[in-house]
Design a protein around this motif. Sequence first.
Motif, PDB file in Angstrom:
ATOM      1  N   GLY A 296       0.808  -1.219   0.000  1.00 51.59           N
ATOM      2  CA  GLY A 296       0.000   0.000   0.000  1.00 51.59           C
ATOM      3  C   GLY A 296       0.839   1.265   0.000  1.00 51.59           C
ATOM      4  N   VAL A 297       0.187   2.359   0.353  1.00 46.26           N
ATOM      5  CA  VAL A 297       0.853   3.666   0.401  1.00 46.26           C
ATOM      6  C   VAL A 297       0.913   4.133   1.844  1.00 46.26           C
ATOM      7  N   MET A 298       2.104   4.308   2.346  1.00 48.91           N
ATOM      8  CA  MET A 298       2.326   4.781   3.710  1.00 48.91           C
ATOM      9  C   MET A 298       2.540   6.289   3.680  1.00 48.91           C
ATOM     10  N   VAL A 299       1.754   7.015   4.460  1.00 53.24           N
ATOM     11  CA  VAL A 299       1.847   8.468   4.508  1.00 53.24           C
ATOM     12  C   VAL A 299       2.533   8.862   5.805  1.00 53.24           C
ATOM     13  N   SER A 338       4.166   8.773   0.813  1.00 56.54           N
ATOM     14  CA  SER A 338       3.989  10.213   0.644  1.00 56.54           C
ATOM     15  C   SER A 338       4.047  10.863   2.022  1.00 56.54           C
ATOM     16  N   VAL A 339       3.828  12.175   2.049  1.00 53.60           N
ATOM     17  CA  VAL A 339       3.936  12.948   3.298  1.00 53.60           C
ATOM     18  C   VAL A 339       2.699  13.813   3.457  1.00 53.60           C
ATOM     19  N   VAL A 340       2.210  13.955   4.682  1.00 52.84           N
ATOM     20  CA  VAL A 340       1.139  14.900   4.976  1.00 52.84           C
ATOM     21  C   VAL A 340       1.606  15.823   6.098  1.00 52.84           C
ATOM     22  N   LEU A 367       3.096  15.394  -1.566  1.00 56.41           N
ATOM     23  CA  LEU A 367       2.731  16.090  -0.331  1.00 56.41           C
ATOM     24  C   LEU A 367       1.250  16.436  -0.295  1.00 56.41           C
ATOM     25  N   THR A 368       0.633  16.129   0.835  1.00 56.96           N
ATOM     26  CA  THR A 368      -0.715  16.604   1.130  1.00 56.96           C
ATOM     27  C   THR A 368      -0.605  17.612   2.261  1.00 56.96           C
ATOM     28  N   ILE A 369      -1.346  18.712   2.129  1.00 55.51           N
ATOM     29  CA  ILE A 369      -1.358  19.739   3.165  1.00 55.51           C
ATOM     30  C   ILE A 369      -2.656  19.632   3.966  1.00 55.51           C
ATOM     31  N   GLY A 370      -2.531  19.592   5.280  1.00 58.86           N
ATOM     32  CA  GLY A 370      -3.712  19.604   6.144  1.00 58.86           C
ATOM     33  C   GLY A 370      -3.828  20.954   6.830  1.00 58.86           C
TER      34      GLY A 370
END
Length: 504
Positions: A296-299, A338-340, A367-370
């Motif tokens: 899977g995808v680890m964030v 990816s990174v959040v 990158l995801t921005i929260g």
Amino acid sequence: MSGFLGLPLAVLTDSYKASHAFLYPEANKKCVAYGEFRRGYNGDTEDTRVLFYGIRYIIEHYIAIKWTLQDVELAEDFYETHNINYTSFPFPKDLFLKFIEENDGYFPIKIEALPEGTSCHAHTPVYQITAEREYAPLATFLETLLTMTWYPTTVATLSRRVRDIIEQAYFDTVDEEDYGSLEGRLYDFGFRGCTSLEQSIIGGSAHLVNFTKSATMSASYYVQYKLNNKKPVGSAIPATEHSVMTAHKSERDAILRTIKLFGSGTYACVLDSFDYANALNNILPSIVTQKLEKGGVMVLRPDSGDPVEVILMALRAADKVFGSYTNKKGYKILRGCSVVQGDAVTFESMKIILNAVKEAGYSVQNLTIGMGSGLLQKVNRDTMSFATKLCHITYADGTQRDVMKTPKTGSNKISLPGEFVVKKNDHGVPIVYPKEVCAENDPDNLLHVVYDHGEVSEWDDFDTIRKRVAKEWPLLPRSYDNISPELKSKISKCIQEIQNSNTQ
């Protein structure tokens, strides 16, 4: 009783509004008021765009509600002690009782508004209120409630402007076939920062006109089941928090359990509970086999420290552990990771963060921005200077008078005179015209009747709103002179009349 939280409808306004029915000129038979944003987001003069959203909630929950005799009785009991020294406060009881009897309890006004999701500029009337005959003095009684459209519109505008920043970074660093992932780049983390459940619903749904990622389930549920015919819009992923991480004997154990349960999908792990650098450099390499087996995808989620520094640390560590490939535009894409970043992110810091990622050679697709309180709470009515003002009055003898506010001590608070029509020009920009220069019931008028003495319009579903935003916003110039020559002429005439009357 039909009010909110057990409150009678007659008290859902500012105190002084209750006295205004007595203070308007007696001999009037029509009053018109309108609402506008007087400036762009945070006073930006180079970008005065406004993304109008949220009036449906107010109409459905507070305006299109049948008043009852009990509402008036409970309000009367309250007004008896609301004046100074707890004496009787004036309120238009007779008018309330009259429309309860004559109009089946529905407030006797007409409201026109722009379609939800309309992109326009500051100084565009977003709604117009008309009250007639003996009810004319009630034109601004509901101003307090209607003015609250400032909140969802400001959130929607902020969210869209953030999208503009991310979209530019996508254009620079993301392959065209991957542009679809832009929909999930801004994550709503704002639920816990809201002042109330209702704020989370209203603000959270405003964000969803622009993006699809949201941890604010109250808003996602509301949009899906109340506004969008059960079709989902908001989504999220399983993730750890510090309480989960610290509950295990080690961070490695917590990560392994997360991988075991959710590793075949997309999931997030927070990594700064103890030593962020150690988590990246030592723990992450130790779980690589288990992670890769699941596929899977680890964030990776840093949650403290300088946002730029901790994001780059995560990207580089993930690159070292899981590897990456280079896309067509020459930027690295992490493999299965990816990174959040959801801490200390603001509108102002967004460009700095994305530029740093780009300069480090990574695609912003990684990158995801929260955003939390910065998205749903750190705004107010002054952020885009919203106001509702009377703009027209017709007296009993038929004399019509356009009115406006022109304070010498606050020229930025000038209001517009007359009744309005809003029409797009050849470039698709909404322009404000005096009503009298347009055809009656002009089909091009963007101000549609949404409420009329109890009758409520058909509303667009949420997908339609999202499509409208996606189409209109990018085409709108960042700033534009949206006041028609005809209205400018009327403004000059009204100012002259005001000056003449005040010098007599």
